[in-house]
Motif scaffolding. Structure first.
Motif, PDB file in Angstrom:
ATOM      1  N   ILE A  55      40.079  30.145  33.802  1.00 63.25           N
ATOM      2  CA  ILE A  55      40.762  30.054  35.094  1.00 63.25           C
ATOM      3  C   ILE A  55      42.123  30.702  34.911  1.00 63.25           C
ATOM      4  CG2 ILE A  55      41.754  28.505  36.816  1.00 63.25           C
ATOM      5  CD1 ILE A  55      39.506  26.547  36.187  1.00 63.25           C
ATOM      6  N   ARG A  56      42.424  31.689  35.759  1.00 67.69           N
ATOM      7  CA  ARG A  56      43.684  32.413  35.667  1.00 67.69           C
ATOM      8  C   ARG A  56      44.393  32.391  37.014  1.00 67.69           C
ATOM      9  NH1 ARG A  56      41.224  37.799  32.842  1.00 67.69           N
ATOM     10  NH2 ARG A  56      40.260  36.741  31.085  1.00 67.69           N
ATOM     11  N   GLN A  57      45.709  32.376  36.948  1.00 72.79           N
ATOM     12  CA  GLN A  57      46.497  32.368  38.181  1.00 72.79           C
ATOM     13  C   GLN A  57      46.961  33.782  38.504  1.00 72.79           C
ATOM     14  OE1 GLN A  57      50.521  30.642  38.370  1.00 72.79           O
ATOM     15  NE2 GLN A  57      49.676  29.335  39.974  1.00 72.79           N
ATOM     16  N   GLN A  58      46.744  34.179  39.760  1.00 76.91           N
ATOM     17  CA  GLN A  58      47.223  35.456  40.284  1.00 76.91           C
ATOM     18  C   GLN A  58      47.798  35.195  41.663  1.00 76.91           C
ATOM     19  OE1 GLN A  58      43.555  37.733  40.151  1.00 76.91           O
ATOM     20  NE2 GLN A  58      44.177  38.733  38.265  1.00 76.91           N
TER      21      GLN A  58
ATOM     22  N   GLU B 162      44.519  30.188  41.866  1.00 76.00           N
ATOM     23  CA  GLU B 162      43.716  30.050  40.655  1.00 76.00           C
ATOM     24  C   GLU B 162      42.356  30.715  40.882  1.00 76.00           C
ATOM     25  OE1 GLU B 162      46.819  27.933  39.085  1.00 76.00           O
ATOM     26  OE2 GLU B 162      45.034  28.522  37.977  1.00 76.00           O
ATOM     27  N   TRP B 163      41.935  31.563  39.939  1.00 85.54           N
ATOM     28  CA  TRP B 163      40.659  32.256  40.039  1.00 85.54           C
ATOM     29  C   TRP B 163      39.818  31.975  38.802  1.00 85.54           C
ATOM     30  CZ3 TRP B 163      39.426  34.713  44.439  1.00 85.54           C
ATOM     31  CH2 TRP B 163      40.459  35.121  45.282  1.00 85.54           C
ATOM     32  N   LEU B 164      38.515  31.843  38.988  1.00 91.05           N
ATOM     33  CA  LEU B 164      37.586  31.745  37.879  1.00 91.05           C
ATOM     34  C   LEU B 164      37.263  33.164  37.436  1.00 91.05           C
ATOM     35  CD1 LEU B 164      35.729  29.916  36.160  1.00 91.05           C
ATOM     36  CD2 LEU B 164      34.009  30.130  37.962  1.00 91.05           C
ATOM     37  N   HIS B 165      37.318  33.402  36.115  1.00 96.30           N
ATOM     38  CA  HIS B 165      37.032  34.726  35.564  1.00 96.30           C
ATOM     39  C   HIS B 165      35.876  34.662  34.577  1.00 96.30           C
ATOM     40  CE1 HIS B 165      40.965  35.715  37.191  1.00 96.30           C
ATOM     41  NE2 HIS B 165      40.674  36.982  37.004  1.00 96.30           N
ATOM     42  N   ARG B 166      35.048  35.706  34.602  1.00 93.10           N
ATOM     43  CA  ARG B 166      33.946  35.847  33.651  1.00 93.10           C
ATOM     44  C   ARG B 166      34.514  36.165  32.272  1.00 93.10           C
ATOM     45  NH1 ARG B 166      28.793  37.721  35.841  1.00 93.10           N
ATOM     46  NH2 ARG B 166      28.601  38.788  33.861  1.00 93.10           N
TER      47      ARG B 166
ATOM     48  N   GLN C   2      36.517  39.810  34.699  1.00 90.02           N
ATOM     49  CA  GLN C   2      36.325  40.014  36.133  1.00 90.02           C
ATOM     50  C   GLN C   2      36.341  38.672  36.862  1.00 90.02           C
ATOM     51  OE1 GLN C   2      36.027  43.098  37.614  1.00 90.02           O
ATOM     52  NE2 GLN C   2      36.579  43.781  35.553  1.00 90.02           N
ATOM     53  N   ARG C   3      36.882  38.662  38.089  1.00 91.85           N
ATOM     54  CA  ARG C   3      36.840  37.451  38.905  1.00 91.85           C
ATOM     55  C   ARG C   3      35.391  37.080  39.150  1.00 91.85           C
ATOM     56  NH1 ARG C   3      40.961  38.471  43.884  1.00 91.85           N
ATOM     57  NH2 ARG C   3      42.842  38.717  42.654  1.00 91.85           N
TER      58      ARG C   3
ATOM     59  N   PHE D 173      32.969  34.407  41.482  1.00 99.67           N
ATOM     60  CA  PHE D 173      32.761  33.390  42.506  1.00 99.67           C
ATOM     61  C   PHE D 173      31.397  32.772  42.243  1.00 99.67           C
ATOM     62  CE2 PHE D 173      31.224  31.816  46.568  1.00 99.67           C
ATOM     63  CZ  PHE D 173      32.284  30.995  46.926  1.00 99.67           C
TER      64      PHE D 173
END
Length: 158
Positions: A53-56, A60-64, A68-69, A71
């Protein structure tokens, strides 16, 4: 019985975010190198990184693992249905053996169909072993964790 107040899972500093991060990132795996006797193992890309999980921009976004983001749109109970032995012709249900010559053909067709419908995650109670052996998996697997059910968490009402 003690009432548990609702928790706002959208607060960044809440316990839910920490738990969600643990359960989502800790359990999502991509099939890679699974054998006939194993469950899916985490795919290791770019130095062995797992899902993260990264913040941009304050989000907060889940990343592979490849950065890559991601969903996660998932479906549970993706399995072959009734076996030949379990099939009841008087009360029929889905049975993949009626439509596919073997489990590999079923897995290929099922993953292709789910991918065409936009699904990116195979959820709990699915046939991970068979699906993970497919040549073109490209989905995450999220197995069921029954951790809370054994720690008096209020999960039985779901």
């Amino acid at each position: 019985m003690k009432q548990v107040p609702p928790v706002n899972c959208f607060k960044r500093d809440s316990l839910c975010v920490a738990l969600a991060a643990f359960f989502v990132v800790g359990t999502l795996v991509l099939a890679d190198g699974a054998t006939n006797d194993s469950a899916p193992v985490p795919m290791r890309l770019h130095g062995g990184k797992p899902f993260s999980i990264r913040q941009q921009d304050q989000i907060e976004w889940l990343h592979r693992p490849d950065g890559q983001r991601f969903f996660s749109l998932g479906v549970c109970v993706v399995n072959r249905g009734a076996s030949r032995e379990e099939f009841d012709s008087h009360n029929p249900g889905y049975a993949a053996w009626q439509h596919y010559a073997d489990s590999n053909q079923w897995a290929e067709a099922t993953l292709r169909r789910l991918k065409s419908w936009g699904f990116t995650t195979i959820g709990g109670w699915s046939d991970f072993k068979t699906l993970s052996q497919s040549r073109d998996v490209e989905v995450a697997f999220a197995p069921v964790l029954h951790i809370g059910s054994t720690a008096d968490a209020p999960w039985w009402d779901m």
